[in-house]
Scaffold this motif. Structure first.
Motif, short mmCIF file in Angstrom:
data_model
loop_
_atom_site.label_atom_id
_atom_site.label_comp_id
_atom_site.label_asym_id
_atom_site.label_seq_id
_atom_site.Cartn_x
_atom_site.Cartn_y
_atom_site.Cartn_z
N LEU A 154 41.35 12.27 37.84
CA LEU A 154 41.00 12.15 36.42
C LEU A 154 42.22 12.15 35.50
O LEU A 154 42.11 11.77 34.33
CB LEU A 154 40.05 13.30 36.02
N TYR A 158 39.51 7.60 34.06
CA TYR A 158 38.21 8.21 33.79
C TYR A 158 37.07 7.40 34.39
O TYR A 158 35.90 7.63 34.06
CB TYR A 158 38.00 8.36 32.28
N VAL A 221 32.88 14.40 30.96
CA VAL A 221 33.96 13.42 30.99
C VAL A 221 33.42 12.04 30.62
O VAL A 221 34.05 11.29 29.86
CB VAL A 221 34.63 13.38 32.38
N THR A 222 32.23 11.69 31.15
CA THR A 222 31.64 10.38 30.83
C THR A 222 31.31 10.27 29.35
O THR A 222 31.22 9.16 28.81
CB THR A 222 30.36 10.15 31.65
N ASN A 226 37.26 16.12 26.60
CA ASN A 226 38.40 16.60 27.37
C ASN A 226 38.00 17.84 28.16
O ASN A 226 37.62 18.86 27.59
CB ASN A 226 39.57 16.93 26.43
#
Length: 286
Positions: A154, A158, A221-222, A226
Motif C-alpha cells: 500500500l 492503492y 483505503v478504498t 489514510n
C-alpha cells in the motif's frame, strides 16, 4: 346406401372445415406440440434423501443466522435446516438394528445403539465448531504474512485488486478465498462500492477478528482514507499473533515428539521383555 354416402360427406366436410378454421385462427397442430414437448429439456431436480427432514425442522432466527454464517464460511452450500436434517439422517443408521433387537427383546443392545445414535448426532452437530476452530487457526497462521504484504504494498499503490493478484502467487491456506475475492472484483464493476462489497464477502468467509480488523482498514483505503496509523496499531496485534502461532507450532511439535517417544519406549520395553523371556526359557531348557 345414400345415408352412408351422406354421412361420409358430412365427415369429410367437418374435417375440411376444421382444417380451414385451424389455418385461419393459426391453431398449433398437435403434432407440432408433441414435437415441441419432446424436444424440451426437462431439468430433473435431484432431492438428496439426507434432506428429507429439512422442511420439518424449525429453529430460531438467531440460531439460523449464526449457523448460516458458519456454513457459508466453511463453503458448505446448504441451509441450516438441511445441515441438521443431514445429521439426523446419519445418526439413524442404527435404527434398523435397534428395531431388530427390540423385536428379539434384546433391550440392552437396543439401548446401547440408541445411545450411540444420540452421541453420533451431537458429534455431527459439533463438527461445524471443530471445522471453524481449525479454519481459524489456519487463517491466523497466514494472517501476519498477508497483512504485512499489504502494508508494504500500500506504500506503492492503492490498487487493492492488483495487490490481491500479486499475493496469490505466495498464498497458502487463504489462496482459495483470495481467488474468490478476485473473481468477485472482476465480476462486478470496478468502483468503490463494489470493491467494498467484495471485501465484505471476504470478511464473511474468513470470519476471524484479526482479518475483520484488517479488512476494515482496506475498506477505508478504498474510500481514500489514510490508514497508516491504523495499520501501525494493527502491526502490534500481528506481533502477538505471531507469538501465538509460534506457541501453537511448538506445542504441536512437542506433542508429536512425545507421541513418537512413547511409541519408541513401548517398542523398547516389548523388545527387552521378549529378549529376557527368551533368555529365561533357554536357561530352564538346559
Amino acid at each position: 346406401m345414400y345415408r352412408i354416402i351422406f354421412i361420409g360427406i358430412l365427415i369429410i366436410a367437418f374435417f375440411l372445415l376444421y382444417n380451414i378454421l385451424t389455418i385461419l385462427f393459426n391453431v398449433e397442430s398437435s403434432a407440432n406440440k408433441r414435437a415441441f414437448e419432446n424436444s424440451r429439456i426437462h431439468k430433473k431436480k435431484f432431492v438428496n434423501p439426507k434432506y428429507i427432514f429439512a422442511k420439518y425442522i424449525k429453529i430460531s432466527n438467531y440460531k439460523k443466522n449464526e449457523l448460516s454464517a458458519n456454513l457459508y464460511s466453511l463453503n458448505m452450500e446448504i441451509t441450516p435446516e438441511e445441515f441438521i436434517s443431514q445429521n439426523i439422517f446419519n445418526s439413524i443408521i442404527f435404527m434398523p438394528f435397534i428395531i431388530t433387537f427390540l423385536s428379539l427383546k434384546n433391550y440392552v443392545l437396543s439401548v446401547i445403539l440408541l445411545f450411540l445414535s444420540i452421541i453420533l448426532f451431537f458429534d455431527s452437530m459439533d463438527k461445524v465448531n471443530r471445522m471453524l476452530a481449525f479454519r481459524r487457526i489456519k487463517i491466523e497462521e497466514e494472517a501476519p504474512n498477508l497483512i504485512r504484504y499489504f502494508i508494504v504494498s500500500l506504500k506503492n499503490t492503492y490498487d487493492i485488486k492488483q495487490i490481491f493478484e500479486n499475493y496469490i502467487d505466495i498464498a497458502q491456506y487463504l489462496k482459495r478465498d483470495i481467488e474468490l475475492t478476485i473473481v468477485d472484483m472482476n465480476s462486478m464493476r470496478n468502483n468503490e462500492n463494489n470493491l467494498v462489497r467484495s471485501l465484505e464477502l471476504l470478511d464473511d468467509r474468513l470470519n476471524t477478528p484479526i482479518m475483520n480488523d484488517f479488512i476494515t482498514g482496506l475498506i477505508n483505503v478504498t474510500m481514500g482514507k489514510n490508514q497508516e496509523s491504523y495499520f501501525s496499531l494493527l502491526e502490534r496485534e500481528l506481533k502477538d499473533l505471531s507469538i501465538l502461532n509460534l506457541e501453537r507450532k511448538s506445542k504441536k511439535v512437542e506433542k508429536s515428539i512425545r507421541r513418537y517417544s512413547y511409541t519408541l519406549i513401548v517398542f523398547f520395553v516389548i523388545f527387552a521383555v521378549t529378549e529376557f523371556t527368551i533368555y529365561i526359557m533357554s536357561a530352564f531348557t538346559f
